[in-house]
Design a protein around this motif. Structure first.
Motif, PDB file in Angstrom:
ATOM      1  N   PHE A  46      -2.806  -0.769   4.433  1.00  0.00           N
ATOM      2  CA  PHE A  46      -3.458   0.299   3.691  1.00  0.00           C
ATOM      3  C   PHE A  46      -4.609   0.965   4.450  1.00  0.00           C
ATOM      4  O   PHE A  46      -5.328   1.786   3.888  1.00  0.00           O
ATOM      5  CB  PHE A  46      -3.959  -0.238   2.346  1.00  0.00           C
ATOM      6  N   LYS A  47      -4.769   0.587   5.728  1.00  0.00           N
ATOM      7  CA  LYS A  47      -5.786   1.223   6.585  1.00  0.00           C
ATOM      8  C   LYS A  47      -7.173   1.167   5.938  1.00  0.00           C
ATOM      9  O   LYS A  47      -7.877   2.175   5.816  1.00  0.00           O
ATOM     10  CB  LYS A  47      -5.394   2.657   6.910  1.00  0.00           C
ATOM     11  N   VAL A  48      -7.575  -0.019   5.540  1.00  0.00           N
ATOM     12  CA  VAL A  48      -8.869  -0.227   4.883  1.00  0.00           C
ATOM     13  C   VAL A  48      -9.991  -0.110   5.913  1.00  0.00           C
ATOM     14  O   VAL A  48      -9.933  -0.717   6.986  1.00  0.00           O
ATOM     15  CB  VAL A  48      -8.923  -1.609   4.213  1.00  0.00           C
ATOM     16  N   GLY A  89     -11.849   7.003  -5.650  1.00  0.00           N
ATOM     17  CA  GLY A  89     -10.455   7.121  -6.063  1.00  0.00           C
ATOM     18  C   GLY A  89      -9.971   8.550  -6.097  1.00  0.00           C
ATOM     19  O   GLY A  89     -10.631   9.485  -5.616  1.00  0.00           O
ATOM     20  N   LEU A  90      -8.800   8.723  -6.671  1.00  0.00           N
ATOM     21  CA  LEU A  90      -8.169  10.022  -6.822  1.00  0.00           C
ATOM     22  C   LEU A  90      -8.466  10.559  -8.211  1.00  0.00           C
ATOM     23  O   LEU A  90      -8.107   9.930  -9.218  1.00  0.00           O
ATOM     24  CB  LEU A  90      -6.654   9.899  -6.628  1.00  0.00           C
ATOM     25  N   TYR A 135      -7.906   7.348 -10.383  1.00  0.00           N
ATOM     26  CA  TYR A 135      -6.991   6.294  -9.966  1.00  0.00           C
ATOM     27  C   TYR A 135      -7.502   5.642  -8.691  1.00  0.00           C
ATOM     28  O   TYR A 135      -7.784   6.331  -7.702  1.00  0.00           O
ATOM     29  CB  TYR A 135      -5.594   6.884  -9.735  1.00  0.00           C
ATOM     30  N   LEU A 136      -7.631   4.328  -8.709  1.00  0.00           N
ATOM     31  CA  LEU A 136      -8.083   3.578  -7.545  1.00  0.00           C
ATOM     32  C   LEU A 136      -6.871   3.078  -6.779  1.00  0.00           C
ATOM     33  O   LEU A 136      -6.083   2.276  -7.297  1.00  0.00           O
ATOM     34  CB  LEU A 136      -8.950   2.379  -7.966  1.00  0.00           C
ATOM     35  N   SER A 137      -6.703   3.554  -5.558  1.00  0.00           N
ATOM     36  CA  SER A 137      -5.593   3.101  -4.730  1.00  0.00           C
ATOM     37  C   SER A 137      -5.950   1.763  -4.092  1.00  0.00           C
ATOM     38  O   SER A 137      -7.116   1.352  -4.095  1.00  0.00           O
ATOM     39  CB  SER A 137      -5.287   4.138  -3.647  1.00  0.00           C
ATOM     40  N   PRO A 138      -4.982   1.052  -3.526  1.00  0.00           N
ATOM     41  CA  PRO A 138      -5.273  -0.260  -2.936  1.00  0.00           C
ATOM     42  C   PRO A 138      -6.366  -0.248  -1.876  1.00  0.00           C
ATOM     43  O   PRO A 138      -7.091  -1.232  -1.738  1.00  0.00           O
ATOM     44  CB  PRO A 138      -3.923  -0.672  -2.333  1.00  0.00           C
ATOM     45  N   VAL A 165       0.053   2.335 -12.552  1.00  0.00           N
ATOM     46  CA  VAL A 165      -0.642   3.544 -13.016  1.00  0.00           C
ATOM     47  C   VAL A 165      -0.706   4.613 -11.928  1.00  0.00           C
ATOM     48  O   VAL A 165      -1.537   5.507 -11.978  1.00  0.00           O
ATOM     49  CB  VAL A 165      -2.073   3.211 -13.499  1.00  0.00           C
ATOM     50  N   ASN A 166       0.184   4.538 -10.938  1.00  0.00           N
ATOM     51  CA  ASN A 166       0.167   5.573  -9.910  1.00  0.00           C
ATOM     52  C   ASN A 166       0.726   6.882 -10.471  1.00  0.00           C
ATOM     53  O   ASN A 166       1.190   6.949 -11.614  1.00  0.00           O
ATOM     54  CB  ASN A 166       0.930   5.115  -8.658  1.00  0.00           C
ATOM     55  N   LEU A 167       0.681   7.931  -9.672  1.00  0.00           N
ATOM     56  CA  LEU A 167       1.055   9.263 -10.159  1.00  0.00           C
ATOM     57  C   LEU A 167       2.514   9.329 -10.578  1.00  0.00           C
ATOM     58  O   LEU A 167       2.866  10.039 -11.532  1.00  0.00           O
ATOM     59  CB  LEU A 167       0.760  10.310  -9.079  1.00  0.00           C
ATOM     60  N   ALA A 168       3.385   8.599  -9.890  1.00  0.00           N
ATOM     61  CA  ALA A 168       4.811   8.619 -10.236  1.00  0.00           C
ATOM     62  C   ALA A 168       5.035   8.099 -11.642  1.00  0.00           C
ATOM     63  O   ALA A 168       5.786   8.679 -12.437  1.00  0.00           O
ATOM     64  CB  ALA A 168       5.599   7.792  -9.221  1.00  0.00           C
ATOM     65  N   THR A 169       4.367   6.997 -11.994  1.00  0.00           N
ATOM     66  CA  THR A 169       4.530   6.425 -13.328  1.00  0.00           C
ATOM     67  C   THR A 169       3.876   7.307 -14.382  1.00  0.00           C
ATOM     68  O   THR A 169       4.398   7.475 -15.485  1.00  0.00           O
ATOM     69  CB  THR A 169       3.932   5.005 -13.382  1.00  0.00           C
TER      70      THR A 169
END
Length: 280
Positions: A46-48, A89-90, A135-138, A165-169
């Protein structure tokens, strides 16, 4: 059928809670070689950015959960003016609460009353106010902070499913945020009531608050806690955290408006970034 729709449909039959508890068990593992392997793989996948962490050495964390909820350097998130973002987040949706209706995704709305636990009187002060869904991504920082100074009045734990809870869902599961497990935190501020809803999701092993520790998982019935002893948290103070990420929904009364310069939906925000103007 699109991949996103297929991904959403598959989730209906999955054992959400069992999967999440198993992942939670792994995330608590303190076996050095295993937890280091998990953390290194996660950082690479995830390139943290560990340069912002107070402890940049990934091997110094006792378990994956401690790495995931890592603190940032004191200077990493300066606080802006007015209403600030509670998380990194997004910003997937923000805008007006139309009576009792919030926007989940294009063409999909859901009930504010249901989101806040089913009490119409609890939801009424936010009618025609504003909301923001982040939305908080990994890869994001997973501690949740206060967007304004507030006095905690009440929390409501609401059991539910654990859809992703991502955008697709969000595009394909009706009432997603109002059907997932969540913790509703109601605060009184100098500018009116404020609700912060911490929404659980697939593989979110727990939600914690600074006043009560771990909140979820709990038995499968709604639980309301009122706070007669004051819990007052200043703007920017940590109020909770996710052990594996999810979504925060912020509900505000009329008089707290988002800045005109705020980017359109689906823009990245940082904790402490100024989001709104607070009326005197």
């Amino acid at each position: 059928m699109t991949f996103d729709r297929l991904f959403a449909l598959i989730q209906y039959s999955l054992p959400h809670h069992l999967i999440s508890r198993l992942v939670g068990y792994l995330a608590r593992c303190r076996t050095p070689w295993l937890k280091n392997l998990l953390i290194k793989a996660f950082i690479r996948r995830f390139k943290v950015d560990m340069s912002q962490a107070k402890q940049p050495d990934h091997s110094a964390y006792p378990c994956f959960n401690d790495f995931f909820t890592r603190a940032l350097r004191d200077d990493a998130r300066p606080l802006g003016e007015g209403l600030i973002s509670p998380v990194d987040g997004l910003l997937s949706r923000f805008g007006r609460i139309e009576r009792d209706s919030l926007i989940q995704a294009k063409g999909r709305n859901y009930s504010l009353t249901t989101l806040l636990g089913g009490d119409e009187e609890r939801a009424r002060p936010f009618h025609d106010g504003n909301f923001a869904t982040i939305y908080l991504s990994p890869r994001d920082y997973h501690r949740v902070h206060m967007p304004l100074e507030g006095r905690l009045r009440e929390t409501i734990y609401v059991p539910g499913r654990l859809f992703s809870v991502n955008l697709a869902t969000a595009d394909h599961v009706p009432g997603l945020f109002a059907r997932n497990e969540r913790l509703v935190c109601l605060f009184d501020t100098a500018h009116g009531p404020m609700a912060m809803v911490l929404v659980g999701a697939m593989i979110v092993a727990a939600i914690e608050t600074v006043w009560a520790g771990q909140i979820t998982p709990l038995p499968g019935s709604p639980q309301t806690t009122r706070f007669d002893e004051p819990v007052v948290l200043p703007k920017g103070a940590e109020m909770g955290r996710f052990k594996l990420g999810s979504t925060v929904i912020l509900c505000l009364p009329k008089g707290i408006d988002f800045k005109d310069s705020l980017d359109a939906n689906d823009s990245m925000v940082s904790m402490g970034q100024s989001l709104g103007i607070v009326s005197p």
